[in-house]
Scaffold this motif. Structure first.
Motif, PDB file in Angstrom:
ATOM      1  N   SER A  81       0.838  -1.209   0.000  1.00  0.00           N
ATOM      2  CA  SER A  81       0.000   0.000   0.000  1.00  0.00           C
ATOM      3  C   SER A  81       0.870   1.256   0.000  1.00  0.00           C
ATOM      4  O   SER A  81       0.557   2.247  -0.668  1.00  0.00           O
ATOM      5  CB  SER A  81      -0.944   0.009   1.207  1.00  0.00           C
ATOM      6  OG  SER A  81      -0.255   0.247   2.419  1.00  0.00           O
ATOM      7  N   MET A  82       1.978   1.216   0.739  1.00  0.00           N
ATOM      8  CA  MET A  82       2.902   2.346   0.747  1.00  0.00           C
ATOM      9  C   MET A  82       3.536   2.547  -0.631  1.00  0.00           C
ATOM     10  O   MET A  82       3.683   3.678  -1.105  1.00  0.00           O
ATOM     11  CB  MET A  82       3.980   2.123   1.802  1.00  0.00           C
ATOM     12  CG  MET A  82       3.468   2.132   3.229  1.00  0.00           C
ATOM     13  SD  MET A  82       4.719   1.605   4.433  1.00  0.00           S
ATOM     14  CE  MET A  82       6.049   2.760   4.101  1.00  0.00           C
ATOM     15  N   ASN A  83       3.891   1.448  -1.272  1.00  0.00           N
ATOM     16  CA  ASN A  83       4.486   1.532  -2.607  1.00  0.00           C
ATOM     17  C   ASN A  83       3.489   2.117  -3.611  1.00  0.00           C
ATOM     18  O   ASN A  83       3.869   2.921  -4.466  1.00  0.00           O
ATOM     19  CB  ASN A  83       4.938   0.150  -3.071  1.00  0.00           C
ATOM     20  CG  ASN A  83       6.106  -0.387  -2.260  1.00  0.00           C
ATOM     21  OD1 ASN A  83       6.854   0.371  -1.649  1.00  0.00           O
ATOM     22  ND2 ASN A  83       6.260  -1.702  -2.243  1.00  0.00           N
ATOM     23  N   ALA A  84       2.231   1.706  -3.495  1.00  0.00           N
ATOM     24  CA  ALA A  84       1.206   2.208  -4.411  1.00  0.00           C
ATOM     25  C   ALA A  84       0.991   3.707  -4.215  1.00  0.00           C
ATOM     26  O   ALA A  84       0.836   4.465  -5.179  1.00  0.00           O
ATOM     27  CB  ALA A  84      -0.106   1.449  -4.200  1.00  0.00           C
ATOM     28  N   ASP A  99       6.122   5.502   9.393  1.00  0.00           N
ATOM     29  CA  ASP A  99       6.267   5.080   8.004  1.00  0.00           C
ATOM     30  C   ASP A  99       5.924   6.196   7.023  1.00  0.00           C
ATOM     31  O   ASP A  99       6.206   6.090   5.826  1.00  0.00           O
ATOM     32  CB  ASP A  99       5.415   3.837   7.739  1.00  0.00           C
ATOM     33  CG  ASP A  99       5.995   2.615   8.444  1.00  0.00           C
ATOM     34  OD1 ASP A  99       7.197   2.634   8.775  1.00  0.00           O
ATOM     35  OD2 ASP A  99       5.250   1.648   8.685  1.00  0.00           O
ATOM     36  N   ASN A 100       5.328   7.278   7.518  1.00  0.00           N
ATOM     37  CA  ASN A 100       5.177   8.459   6.674  1.00  0.00           C
ATOM     38  C   ASN A 100       6.534   9.002   6.253  1.00  0.00           C
ATOM     39  O   ASN A 100       6.687   9.557   5.174  1.00  0.00           O
ATOM     40  CB  ASN A 100       4.394   9.543   7.425  1.00  0.00           C
ATOM     41  CG  ASN A 100       2.898   9.401   7.259  1.00  0.00           C
ATOM     42  OD1 ASN A 100       2.353   9.646   6.191  1.00  0.00           O
ATOM     43  ND2 ASN A 100       2.228   8.994   8.319  1.00  0.00           N
ATOM     44  N   LEU A 101       7.535   8.834   7.114  1.00  0.00           N
ATOM     45  CA  LEU A 101       8.882   9.289   6.782  1.00  0.00           C
ATOM     46  C   LEU A 101       9.477   8.451   5.659  1.00  0.00           C
ATOM     47  O   LEU A 101      10.225   8.960   4.819  1.00  0.00           O
ATOM     48  CB  LEU A 101       9.778   9.230   8.018  1.00  0.00           C
ATOM     49  CG  LEU A 101       9.346  10.086   9.205  1.00  0.00           C
ATOM     50  CD1 LEU A 101      10.276   9.856  10.394  1.00  0.00           C
ATOM     51  CD2 LEU A 101       9.314  11.560   8.822  1.00  0.00           C
ATOM     52  N   VAL A 102       9.140   7.158   5.650  1.00  0.00           N
ATOM     53  CA  VAL A 102       9.608   6.278   4.575  1.00  0.00           C
ATOM     54  C   VAL A 102       9.023   6.741   3.243  1.00  0.00           C
ATOM     55  O   VAL A 102       9.729   6.820   2.226  1.00  0.00           O
ATOM     56  CB  VAL A 102       9.200   4.819   4.859  1.00  0.00           C
ATOM     57  CG1 VAL A 102       9.626   3.907   3.715  1.00  0.00           C
ATOM     58  CG2 VAL A 102       9.813   4.338   6.173  1.00  0.00           C
ATOM     59  N   ILE A 103       7.744   7.070   3.246  1.00  0.00           N
ATOM     60  CA  ILE A 103       7.091   7.556   2.023  1.00  0.00           C
ATOM     61  C   ILE A 103       7.719   8.866   1.570  1.00  0.00           C
ATOM     62  O   ILE A 103       8.039   9.057   0.394  1.00  0.00           O
ATOM     63  CB  ILE A 103       5.586   7.741   2.272  1.00  0.00           C
ATOM     64  CG1 ILE A 103       4.906   6.382   2.465  1.00  0.00           C
ATOM     65  CG2 ILE A 103       4.930   8.491   1.106  1.00  0.00           C
ATOM     66  CD1 ILE A 103       3.454   6.470   2.892  1.00  0.00           C
ATOM     67  N   ASP A 222      -1.415   5.506  14.218  1.00  0.00           N
ATOM     68  CA  ASP A 222      -1.731   5.252  12.807  1.00  0.00           C
ATOM     69  C   ASP A 222      -2.567   6.380  12.226  1.00  0.00           C
ATOM     70  O   ASP A 222      -3.354   7.021  12.937  1.00  0.00           O
ATOM     71  CB  ASP A 222      -2.429   3.905  12.682  1.00  0.00           C
ATOM     72  CG  ASP A 222      -1.547   2.776  13.175  1.00  0.00           C
ATOM     73  OD1 ASP A 222      -0.482   2.562  12.575  1.00  0.00           O
ATOM     74  OD2 ASP A 222      -1.901   2.129  14.169  1.00  0.00           O
ATOM     75  N   THR A 223      -2.376   6.602  10.953  1.00  0.00           N
ATOM     76  CA  THR A 223      -2.922   7.810  10.327  1.00  0.00           C
ATOM     77  C   THR A 223      -3.593   7.522   8.987  1.00  0.00           C
ATOM     78  O   THR A 223      -3.381   6.465   8.384  1.00  0.00           O
ATOM     79  CB  THR A 223      -1.793   8.832  10.066  1.00  0.00           C
ATOM     80  OG1 THR A 223      -0.997   8.400   8.942  1.00  0.00           O
ATOM     81  CG2 THR A 223      -0.896   9.009  11.278  1.00  0.00           C
TER      82      THR A 223
END
Length: 248
Positions: A81-84, A99-103, A222-223
Motif C-alpha cells: 500500500s505504501m508503494n502504491a 512510516d510516513n517518513l519512509v514515504i 496510525d494515520t
C-alpha cells in the motif's frame, strides 16, 4: 481506537477553514456538492490492521455515499500500500506515523489528516520458549521487516535495554511471512503487528510476547495520509471524508 483527535481536527481546520467559510457564505454551492457524487473516485489504500479495518464500518453503513462521495477503498499488504501511494496509484493511504517518513524519503508529498488509532499493545516482540526478556535476546537472530513500523519498535526496545550494535542479528522478512520465518530454527524472535502476531504465536509452541507498544506509550500511532496535491484540489471532498472517518 480514536474517534476524535486534536491532531486531525487541527490539521483539517487549518487546511479547510477557508473552504468552510466560503460554503457558509454561498450555501447553494454546498447543496450542489452534497447531492452530486464525483465520477472519479477517491482511492484509499488500507490493510489488515484493527484500526484500519474499522473503515469497513463507514463503508458498510454507506456514510460516504450519504455524503455524496465516490470513495474506493483498495486492500493491500501493508508495504504494498505504501508503494502504491508513493507511485501515485492512490490518493490516500492508511499508514503509521513513522512510516510516513519512509514515504516522504521517496519524494511523495503526503500529509496526515487523521490519527485513526494508537497502538497500545498490538505491535509486539515475540520470542521462543526459554527467552523471557529483552536481555535474553543477546546473540540471537530477530526477524522483522526492516524500515517499517515494528523495526522502530524493536530498535527502541533494544536501545532502552542498552544493546549495542551487533548484540543481535536482524533478519529482514516481509511481515506477512513472519509466522513461517519464526518457525525456522535460526530465528529466536520476531517484531510484528496484529493480527499476524497471533498467527506467529500459534505457529511456534511455547512462544510468547516479551515486549509490546504498551511498554512504549505514544511511540506508534496510525494515520490517514493524503497526497497533498489531491488534498489541495479536493478540499471539500476530504472535509466530508474526514467527517465520515470520525463517525466510525
Amino acid at each position: 481506537m480514536i474517534k476524535h483527535t486534536f491532531m486531525a481536527v487541527s490539521v483539517m481546520s487549518t487546511l479547510l477553514l477557508s473552504a468552510c467559510d466560503n460554503t457558509a457564505k454561498v450555501p447553494e454551492k454546498q447543496s450542489s456538492a452534497s447531492t452530486t457524487t464525483n465520477t472519479q473516485p477517491i482511492t484509499i489504500g488500507y490493510s489488515d490492521w484493527p484500526g484500519w479495518v474499522a473503515w469497513q464500518v463507514a463503508i458498510e453503513k454507506g456514510w460516504f455515499k450519504e455524503a455524496g462521495l465516490n470513495v474506493e477503498f483498495k486492500w493491500f499488504d501493508y508495504s504494498a500500500s505504501m508503494n502504491a501511494f508513493s507511485a501515485n496509484q492512490l490518493d490516500a493511504v492508511s499508514v503509521s506515523n513513522g512510516d510516513n517518513l519512509v514515504i516522504a524519503s521517496g519524494g511523495t508529498q503526503g500529509i496526515m489528516i487523521m490519527a485513526t488509532d494508537y497502538s497500545a499493545g498490538n505491535d509486539v516482540i515475540i520470542a521462543k520458549e526459554g527467552i523471557n526478556s529483552l536481555q535474553d535476546l543477546k546473540g540471537k537472530s530477530i526477524a522483522v521487516e526492516k524500515g517499517l513500523v515494528d523495526h522502530l519498535l524493536l530498535s527502541s526496545a533494544l536501545e532502552d535495554a542498552q544493546f549495542k550494535q551487533g548484540d543481535v542479528k536482524l533478519v529482514n522478512s516481509m511481515t506477512n511471512e513472519l509466522p513461517q520465518v519464526f518457525a525456522s530454527p535460526e530465528i529466536s524472535a520476531i517484531a510484528v503487528w496484529q493480527p499476524v502476531a497471533n498467527q506467529a504465536l500459534k505457529s511456534v509452541a511455547g512462544s510468547k510476547i516479551i515486549y509490546s507498544s504498551k511498554d512504549k506509550p505514544g511511540l506508534i500511532y496510525d494515520t490517514l495520509t493524503v497526497n497533498m496535491s489531491h488534498l489541495s484540489a479536493h478540499k471539500e471532498e476530504w472535509k466530508k471524508s474526514f467527517k465520515c472517518g470520525i463517525k466510525r
